[in-house]
Design a protein around this motif. Structure first.
Motif, short mmCIF file in Angstrom:
data_model
loop_
_atom_site.label_atom_id
_atom_site.label_comp_id
_atom_site.label_asym_id
_atom_site.label_seq_id
_atom_site.Cartn_x
_atom_site.Cartn_y
_atom_site.Cartn_z
N GLU A 100 -4.55 -33.42 10.61
CA GLU A 100 -4.30 -32.64 9.24
C GLU A 100 -3.51 -31.64 9.20
O GLU A 100 -3.57 -30.77 10.31
CB GLU A 100 -5.95 -32.51 8.85
CG GLU A 100 -6.94 -33.77 8.60
CD GLU A 100 -8.24 -33.27 8.07
OE1 GLU A 100 -8.18 -32.20 7.59
OE2 GLU A 100 -9.06 -33.90 8.29
N MET A 101 -2.74 -31.24 8.16
CA MET A 101 -2.10 -30.04 7.93
C MET A 101 -2.56 -29.56 6.88
O MET A 101 -2.50 -30.33 5.58
CB MET A 101 -0.54 -30.24 7.94
CG MET A 101 0.27 -29.01 7.72
SD MET A 101 2.08 -29.41 8.12
CE MET A 101 2.19 -29.74 6.09
N ALA A 102 -2.69 -28.08 6.85
CA ALA A 102 -2.83 -27.19 5.87
C ALA A 102 -1.78 -26.34 5.67
O ALA A 102 -1.48 -25.70 6.53
CB ALA A 102 -4.34 -26.84 5.75
N PHE A 103 -1.06 -26.30 4.45
CA PHE A 103 0.00 -25.29 4.01
C PHE A 103 -0.07 -25.00 2.66
O PHE A 103 -0.27 -25.89 1.63
CB PHE A 103 1.28 -25.99 4.35
CG PHE A 103 2.39 -25.08 4.08
CD1 PHE A 103 2.88 -23.81 4.70
CD2 PHE A 103 3.14 -25.38 2.73
CE1 PHE A 103 3.81 -23.36 4.42
CE2 PHE A 103 4.50 -24.63 2.67
CZ PHE A 103 4.56 -23.58 3.41
N ASP A 104 -0.22 -23.57 2.53
CA ASP A 104 -0.61 -23.05 1.06
C ASP A 104 -1.74 -23.45 0.42
O ASP A 104 -2.83 -23.83 1.13
CB ASP A 104 0.70 -23.18 0.27
CG ASP A 104 1.90 -22.29 0.65
OD1 ASP A 104 1.53 -21.46 1.31
OD2 ASP A 104 3.09 -22.57 0.23
N ASP A 105 -1.64 -24.40 -0.69
CA ASP A 105 -2.79 -24.90 -1.35
C ASP A 105 -2.85 -26.32 -1.39
O ASP A 105 -2.95 -26.98 -2.32
CB ASP A 105 -2.77 -24.48 -2.77
CG ASP A 105 -3.07 -23.03 -3.01
OD1 ASP A 105 -3.65 -22.60 -1.85
OD2 ASP A 105 -2.70 -22.28 -3.98
#
Length: 170
Positions: A100-105
């Motif tokens: 999983e990658m989270a970047f900004d929203d």
């Protein structure tokens, strides 16, 4: 204008600002990663094994990689490093369950993620799902060129397709 060109233009208009944050060539809005590509990289895990003869390090168990506002989580990450030792990262490959990658929203989920620090290209493969306020894109492969500020979705052979669902005004 062909029907395909018209359809692509309509999808781009419906995609909204979150899928077009940086440039028109970056439909998934990952262009902001370019500004963070030189920032410090932090890695945490339950276990770290360094294979000096192979210039490799293997992180296992609750691995979290953070660079700027981008965060990638996985169960296993194998890194290749250069002459400078483990801090001279050349590439990494994340796998084990869902990556999983989270970047900004927005978030990206996939079976694997590979990053080449020299080329600054991040490749997600296997049941890729990108979600943000504007919608969802499903594909077999997502390639993000952080240096160029572009992203590209594709499907595997055999009739696979890239699918998208957009929320107008999202």
């Amino acid at each position: 204008m062909t029907r395909l060109s018209l359809l692509i233009a309509c999808i781009a208009l419906l995609a909204g600002p979150a899928f077009a944050q940086s440039t028109a060539s970056d439909p998934a809005g990952f262009g902001g990663l370019a500004g963070e590509a030189d920032e410090q990289i932090n890695v945490s895990a339950d276990l770290l094994e360094i294979l000096e003869n192979e210039n490799a390090a293997i992180y296992t168990g609750n691995v979290v990689i953070t660079q700027g506002t981008m965060q990638i989580a996985s169960e296993r990450v194998e890194t290749i490093y250069g002459e400078g030792g483990p801090s001279d990262l050349q590439s990494f490959s994340a796998s084990g369950g869902r990556v999983e990658m989270a970047f900004d929203d927005q978030t990206v989920q996939a079976d694997t993620a590979d990053y080449d620090f020299g080329d600054r290209v991040l490749v997600f493969t296997g049941s890729v799902v990108v979600v943000n306020a504007s919608g969802t894109v499903n594909a077999d492969r997502l390639v993000i060129d952080t240096r160029a500020g572009t992203s590209s979705f594709s499907s595997a052979g055999g009739g696979g397709r890239v699918t998208s669902t957009f929320t107008p005004g999202g």
